[in-house]
Design a protein around this motif. Structure first.
Motif, PDB file in Angstrom:
ATOM      1  N   ARG A  77       2.523   2.227  24.331  1.00  0.00           N
ATOM      2  CA  ARG A  77       1.953   2.263  25.673  1.00  0.00           C
ATOM      3  C   ARG A  77       2.175   0.904  26.339  1.00  0.00           C
ATOM      4  NH1 ARG A  77      -2.122  -1.069  25.745  1.00  0.00           N
ATOM      5  NH2 ARG A  77      -3.412  -1.411  23.925  1.00  0.00           N
ATOM      6  N   PRO A  78       2.154   0.830  27.662  1.00  0.00           N
ATOM      7  CA  PRO A  78       2.232  -0.472  28.318  1.00  0.00           C
ATOM      8  C   PRO A  78       1.109  -1.381  27.796  1.00  0.00           C
ATOM      9  CG  PRO A  78       2.539   1.277  29.918  1.00  0.00           C
ATOM     10  CD  PRO A  78       2.129   1.939  28.618  1.00  0.00           C
ATOM     11  N   GLY A  79       1.449  -2.603  27.458  1.00  0.00           N
ATOM     12  CA  GLY A  79       0.483  -3.525  26.854  1.00  0.00           C
ATOM     13  C   GLY A  79       0.402  -3.382  25.344  1.00  0.00           C
ATOM     14  N   GLY A  80       1.105  -2.399  24.780  1.00  0.00           N
ATOM     15  CA  GLY A  80       1.096  -2.192  23.327  1.00  0.00           C
ATOM     16  C   GLY A  80       1.771  -3.343  22.601  1.00  0.00           C
ATOM     17  N   TRP A  81       1.479  -3.478  21.332  1.00  0.00           N
ATOM     18  CA  TRP A  81       1.962  -4.612  20.541  1.00  0.00           C
ATOM     19  C   TRP A  81       2.895  -4.153  19.426  1.00  0.00           C
ATOM     20  CZ3 TRP A  81       0.495  -3.864  15.544  1.00  0.00           C
ATOM     21  CH2 TRP A  81      -0.634  -3.067  15.320  1.00  0.00           C
ATOM     22  N   LEU A  82       3.756  -5.077  19.042  1.00  0.00           N
ATOM     23  CA  LEU A  82       4.688  -4.860  17.939  1.00  0.00           C
ATOM     24  C   LEU A  82       4.690  -6.117  17.082  1.00  0.00           C
ATOM     25  CD1 LEU A  82       7.038  -3.394  16.465  1.00  0.00           C
ATOM     26  CD2 LEU A  82       8.590  -4.412  18.168  1.00  0.00           C
ATOM     27  N   VAL A  83       4.468  -5.954  15.788  1.00  0.00           N
ATOM     28  CA  VAL A  83       4.551  -7.060  14.832  1.00  0.00           C
ATOM     29  C   VAL A  83       5.738  -6.778  13.925  1.00  0.00           C
ATOM     30  CG1 VAL A  83       3.421  -8.249  12.915  1.00  0.00           C
ATOM     31  CG2 VAL A  83       2.079  -7.552  14.918  1.00  0.00           C
ATOM     32  N   VAL A  84       6.631  -7.764  13.834  1.00  0.00           N
ATOM     33  CA  VAL A  84       7.840  -7.625  13.028  1.00  0.00           C
ATOM     34  C   VAL A  84       7.925  -8.803  12.067  1.00  0.00           C
ATOM     35  CG1 VAL A  84      10.366  -7.485  13.070  1.00  0.00           C
ATOM     36  CG2 VAL A  84       9.042  -6.531  14.973  1.00  0.00           C
ATOM     37  N   SER A  85       8.114  -8.509  10.792  1.00  0.00           N
ATOM     38  CA  SER A  85       8.397  -9.571   9.823  1.00  0.00           C
ATOM     39  C   SER A  85       9.782  -9.326   9.245  1.00  0.00           C
ATOM     40  CB  SER A  85       7.340  -9.620   8.716  1.00  0.00           C
ATOM     41  OG  SER A  85       7.340  -8.422   7.967  1.00  0.00           O
ATOM     42  N   THR A  86      10.447 -10.423   8.888  1.00  0.00           N
ATOM     43  CA  THR A  86      11.810 -10.340   8.364  1.00  0.00           C
ATOM     44  C   THR A  86      12.078 -11.551   7.477  1.00  0.00           C
ATOM     45  OG1 THR A  86      14.108  -9.915   9.000  1.00  0.00           O
ATOM     46  CG2 THR A  86      12.897 -11.531  10.324  1.00  0.00           C
TER      47      THR A  86
END
Length: 177
Positions: free
Chosen positions: A79-88
């Motif tokens: 959704r707009p304002g939604g978050w994504l956390v990515v580790s690599t």
């Protein structure tokens, strides 16, 4: 990660490509999350537009060949304002391990389990990693180079010292505008 999110009251949909790992997740989560077998190289057709508040990709993005497609799909379902956390993997860790040019964008082969099997993943410089995320329309909120927990020193002093000296992982938090 799903167990931590469900413990905080989140409604979680877990995605895994491996049936075996999905079975382990099902046992660990004991019905507290919806689990789906899905190949991340394919579109997230099961998810409607703007249907998720957040997403976590823990140590998976570097295994995906169709990263741009996956990131576009994540932007679509958040959704707009939604978050994504990515580790690599940290780009300098790969550079130290494989040598050559730090700026190389290439698929590498890494032995694991004392060489009994191999894993193949993409190594890339930080600039490329961030450009792919930002190119999908995300806004960078935070970048973290995790350090080992002090408790690791009691469990494995060698690993603690290695992880405290040179970065091995990288985590970013992004937002969909």
């Amino acid at each position: 990660m799903p167990a931590e999110l469900t413990a905080r009251g989140a409604s979680v949909v877990g995605i895994e490509g491996s049936p075996r790992l999905l079975e382990h997740a099902a046992v660990r989560l004991a019905g507290r999350a919806e689990l789906r077998q899905h190949d991340l190289e394919m579109p997230l057709a099961f998810a409607a537009d703007a249907s998720f508040d957040g997403a976590v990709m823990a140590l998976v993005v570097h295994y995906v060949d169709a990263r741009r497609q996956l990131l576009a799909e994540l932007a679509r379902v958040l959704r707009p304002g939604g978050w994504l956390v990515v580790s690599t993997m940290h780009p300098t860790a790969d550079w130290n391990r494989f040598g050559g040019s730090y700026y190389a964008v290439e698929k590498v082969d890494r032995p694991v389990a004392q060489g009994r099997c191999h894993t193949h993943y993409w190594r890339m410089p930080l600039e490329t990693f961030l450009a792919e995320l930002l190119g999908a329309g995300f806004v960078l909120e935070r970048l973290v180079e995790p350090r080992p927990a002090p408790e690791l020193r009691q469990i494995d002093p060698e690993a603690h010292d290695k992880l405290h000296t040179a970065p091995c992982f990288l985590t970013v938090r992004l937002r969909r505008p």
